[in-house]
Design a protein around this motif. Structure first.
Motif, PDB file in Angstrom:
ATOM      1  N   TYR A 160       0.852  -1.181   0.000  1.00 40.99           N
ATOM      2  CA  TYR A 160       0.000   0.000   0.000  1.00 40.99           C
ATOM      3  C   TYR A 160       0.891   1.234   0.000  1.00 40.99           C
ATOM      4  N   GLU A 161       0.709   2.076  -1.017  1.00 38.93           N
ATOM      5  CA  GLU A 161       1.505   3.303  -1.130  1.00 38.93           C
ATOM      6  C   GLU A 161       0.905   4.374  -0.251  1.00 38.93           C
ATOM      7  N   LEU A 162       1.743   4.993   0.563  1.00 44.55           N
ATOM      8  CA  LEU A 162       1.331   6.022   1.511  1.00 44.55           C
ATOM      9  C   LEU A 162       1.992   7.325   1.111  1.00 44.55           C
ATOM     10  N   GLN A 163       1.172   8.356   0.909  1.00 40.82           N
ATOM     11  CA  GLN A 163       1.687   9.666   0.513  1.00 40.82           C
ATOM     12  C   GLN A 163       1.161  10.705   1.499  1.00 40.82           C
ATOM     13  N   VAL A 164       2.067  11.493   2.043  1.00 40.91           N
ATOM     14  CA  VAL A 164       1.697  12.600   2.930  1.00 40.91           C
ATOM     15  C   VAL A 164       2.419  13.832   2.414  1.00 40.91           C
ATOM     16  N   GLY A 165       1.685  14.886   2.164  1.00 45.14           N
ATOM     17  CA  GLY A 165       2.268  16.069   1.544  1.00 45.14           C
ATOM     18  C   GLY A 165       2.451  15.813   0.063  1.00 45.14           C
ATOM     19  N   HIS A 166       3.509  16.327  -0.513  1.00 45.30           N
ATOM     20  CA  HIS A 166       3.763  16.138  -1.933  1.00 45.30           C
ATOM     21  C   HIS A 166       4.763  15.024  -2.197  1.00 45.30           C
ATOM     22  N   GLU A 167       5.215  14.357  -1.141  1.00 46.57           N
ATOM     23  CA  GLU A 167       6.190  13.281  -1.292  1.00 46.57           C
ATOM     24  C   GLU A 167       5.522  11.925  -1.198  1.00 46.57           C
ATOM     25  N   ARG A 168       6.000  10.977  -1.961  1.00 48.51           N
ATOM     26  CA  ARG A 168       5.552   9.602  -1.863  1.00 48.51           C
ATOM     27  C   ARG A 168       6.720   8.844  -1.268  1.00 48.51           C
ATOM     28  N   TYR A 169       6.678   8.643   0.022  1.00 52.15           N
ATOM     29  CA  TYR A 169       7.882   8.166   0.678  1.00 52.15           C
ATOM     30  C   TYR A 169       7.677   6.959   1.568  1.00 52.15           C
ATOM     31  N   ARG A 170       6.482   6.388   1.597  1.00 50.12           N
ATOM     32  CA  ARG A 170       6.282   5.256   2.484  1.00 50.12           C
ATOM     33  C   ARG A 170       5.455   4.183   1.789  1.00 50.12           C
ATOM     34  N   THR A 171       5.729   2.943   2.137  1.00 51.86           N
ATOM     35  CA  THR A 171       4.979   1.810   1.621  1.00 51.86           C
ATOM     36  C   THR A 171       4.665   0.881   2.785  1.00 51.86           C
TER      37      THR A 171
END
Length: 162
Positions: free
Chosen positions: A62-73
């Motif tokens: 599951y791709e997690l995006q907070v703000g304008h960055e896509r930095y967590r899975t």
């Protein structure tokens, strides 16, 4: 920080307010129907903060995006009723119990967040150690609750009435 929200409206697609312990609306949470597991998080002014969605090509990612960055899975490592998840990008380990929707997240030896059901799953209580982690914890908890709901509904036997 403690947050509370009701799950019925969230699963049916309505925007659900997320309240703090003083009953102030802190966030708005909404399910997206374009993805099997997908949620959008907005601030109290209805501005988009982040989202989480299932990766169609890869199971249990599951791709997690907070703000304008896509930095967590969010990745499920093992287990079905007592799953173990890892959040790549923040090095969180999440463990818990799928049946009662009770999860704990850790970063090393320190606690990040924990969840529990209230009123037989009608509401969720989320405790977050640091306020900065609240958006990610909210999105992860909403996704885990949807995974639980999908798993429980698949396990119910079909009954036919004649």
């Amino acid at each position: 920080m403690e947050l509370y929200w009701e799950t019925d409206g969230l699963h049916s697609g309505r925007m659900t307010p997320v309240n703090d312990e003083n009953q102030h609306v802190r966030f708005l949470l909404r399910r997206t129907f374009s993805n099997q597991i997908g949620f959008k998080l907005l601030n109290a002014d209805a501005r988009l903060i982040g989202s989480i969605q299932a990766v169609p090509e890869t199971a249990d990612h599951y791709e997690l995006q907070v703000g304008h960055e896509r930095y967590r899975t969010l990745i499920r490592l093992a287990g079905s009723n007592h799953p173990l998840y890892m959040v790549r990008g923040s090095n969180w380990l999440i463990t818990g119990n799928l049946t009662n929707n009770h999860y704990y997240a850790y970063h090393g030896l320190s606690s990040v967040f924990s969840t529990e059901d209230l009123a037989d799953g009608a509401s969720i209580h989320l405790w977050v150690a640091h306020q900065d982690n609240a958006p990610c914890a909210l999105l992860i908890t909403a996704a885990l609750d949807q995974i639980r709901l999908n798993t429980i509904s698949k396990q119910e036997p079909l009954s036919f009435s004649w």
